[in-house]
Design an enzyme around this catalytic site. Structure first.
Site, PDB file in Angstrom:
ATOM      1  N   GLY A 169       0.988  -1.397  -0.033  1.00 43.49           N
ATOM      2  CA  GLY A 169       0.013  -0.130  -0.058  1.00 43.49           C
ATOM      3  C   GLY A 169       0.961   1.386   0.105  1.00 43.49           C
ATOM      4  N   SER A 227       3.096   3.447   2.259  1.00 47.63           N
ATOM      5  CA  SER A 227       3.837   3.212   3.793  1.00 47.63           C
ATOM      6  C   SER A 227       3.535   4.427   4.415  1.00 47.63           C
ATOM      7  CB  SER A 227       5.513   2.900   3.575  1.00 47.63           C
ATOM      8  OG  SER A 227       5.817   3.867   2.725  1.00 47.63           O
ATOM      9  N   CYS A 239       6.052  -5.548   0.218  1.00 46.97           N
ATOM     10  CA  CYS A 239       6.217  -4.292  -0.205  1.00 46.97           C
ATOM     11  C   CYS A 239       6.168  -2.951   0.912  1.00 46.97           C
ATOM     12  CB  CYS A 239       5.204  -4.099  -1.311  1.00 46.97           C
ATOM     13  SG  CYS A 239       5.503  -2.695  -2.734  1.00 46.97           S
ATOM     14  N   ARG A 292      12.902   3.105  -0.469  1.00 45.80           N
ATOM     15  CA  ARG A 292      11.343   3.237  -0.925  1.00 45.80           C
ATOM     16  C   ARG A 292      11.604   3.262  -2.687  1.00 45.80           C
ATOM     17  NH1 ARG A 292       8.295   7.339   2.163  1.00 45.80           N
ATOM     18  NH2 ARG A 292       6.463   6.504   1.210  1.00 45.80           N
ATOM     19  N   ILE A 295       5.764  -3.653  -7.908  1.00 42.23           N
ATOM     20  CA  ILE A 295       4.703  -2.314  -7.612  1.00 42.23           C
ATOM     21  C   ILE A 295       5.537  -1.237  -6.912  1.00 42.23           C
ATOM     22  CG2 ILE A 295       2.561  -1.203  -7.934  1.00 42.23           C
ATOM     23  CD1 ILE A 295       1.553  -4.252  -8.006  1.00 42.23           C
ATOM     24  N   ARG A 296       5.914  -0.399  -7.725  1.00 40.92           N
ATOM     25  CA  ARG A 296       6.735   0.871  -6.714  1.00 40.92           C
ATOM     26  C   ARG A 296       7.540   0.306  -5.743  1.00 40.92           C
ATOM     27  NH1 ARG A 296       2.608   4.230  -4.638  1.00 40.92           N
ATOM     28  NH2 ARG A 296       4.222   5.363  -3.641  1.00 40.92           N
ATOM     29  N   HIS A 337       4.607  -8.487  -4.417  1.00 42.79           N
ATOM     30  CA  HIS A 337       3.569  -8.669  -3.809  1.00 42.79           C
ATOM     31  C   HIS A 337       2.964 -10.241  -4.189  1.00 42.79           C
ATOM     32  CE1 HIS A 337       2.134  -4.779  -3.282  1.00 42.79           C
ATOM     33  NE2 HIS A 337       2.988  -4.270  -4.048  1.00 42.79           N
ATOM     34  N   GLU A 378       0.570 -11.809  -3.053  1.00 43.27           N
ATOM     35  CA  GLU A 378      -1.044 -11.892  -2.916  1.00 43.27           C
ATOM     36  C   GLU A 378      -1.428 -11.816  -4.249  1.00 43.27           C
ATOM     37  OE1 GLU A 378      -0.119  -7.513  -2.474  1.00 43.27           O
ATOM     38  OE2 GLU A 378       0.981  -9.559  -1.987  1.00 43.27           O
TER      39      GLU A 378
END
Length: 186
Positions: free
Chosen positions: A47, A49, A79, A106, A134-135, A170, A172
């Site tokens: 998400g 942070s 993440c 990050r 993702i990022r 990720h 998930e």
């Protein structure tokens, strides 16, 4: 059946809940203090942070996560969760939980539009793992006792220290439940 608390303040909550349940666990969303002590494992999802960090502190959940991890409760941090679980963060307004003796950078793999998937080799897995970045953050430094589980492009992207597993990607989002099963079996 193991009861896993999924921090549900922001991020990939429903995806982790589905993965935990598909792996054979009972997932419970954690939005307030008092739930973590009833759980036998914790997921700190991806998400944003900074947002998650502020809400963890405001709700009192941060202290419960720290206590549970110190008591040996297994934690899977993915993440942004990896960023939060770190001891040190390179930049930003994030208060780290200090669950793993690592420094984290990050958004190390670029902005959202540069997100990607890649096959990585994970220590202890019998076949490659398809990771979704993702990022994504990256582990910049590992302290003593931190095990590097996977690297990508020469960078550490998965670590474990004791009962805490941290992933820059990720799990998930993949349908591959190996990391969620690791949490349930810990």
């Amino acid at each position: 059946m193991r009861r896993i608390g999924v921090i549900a303040l922001q991020g990939d909550v429903s995806e982790h809940i589905s993965a935990i349940e598909a792996a054979g666990g009972q997932a419970v969303p954690v939005r307030r203090a008092g739930i973590i002590p009833t759980c036998s494992g914790i997921v700190i999802p991806g998400g944003e942070s900074t947002t998650i960090s502020r809400q963890l502190e405001r709700t009192g959940i941060a202290a419960e996560i720290k206590q549970a991890a110190a008591n040996g409760t297994p934690v899977l941090a993915t993440c942004a969760g990896l960023v939060l679980a770190a001891k040190e963060i390179d930049a930003g307004d994030v208060k780290p939980l200090g669950l793993i003796d690592i420094s984290v950078g990050r958004n190390a793999f670029g902005p959202q539009r540069e997100s990607f998937e890649a096959e990585i080799n994970v220590e202890g897995f019998d076949r490659p793992y398809r990771a979704v970045f993702i990022r994504a953050p990256v582990v910049l430094r590992c302290g003593e006792g931190v095990e590097k589980l996977a690297r990508f492009g020469g960078r550490t992207v998965a670590v474990r220290q004791g009962n805490v597993i941290g992933l820059a990607f990720h799990p998930e989002l993949t349908g591959d439940l190996r990391f969620h099963k690791m949490l349930l079996e810990a």
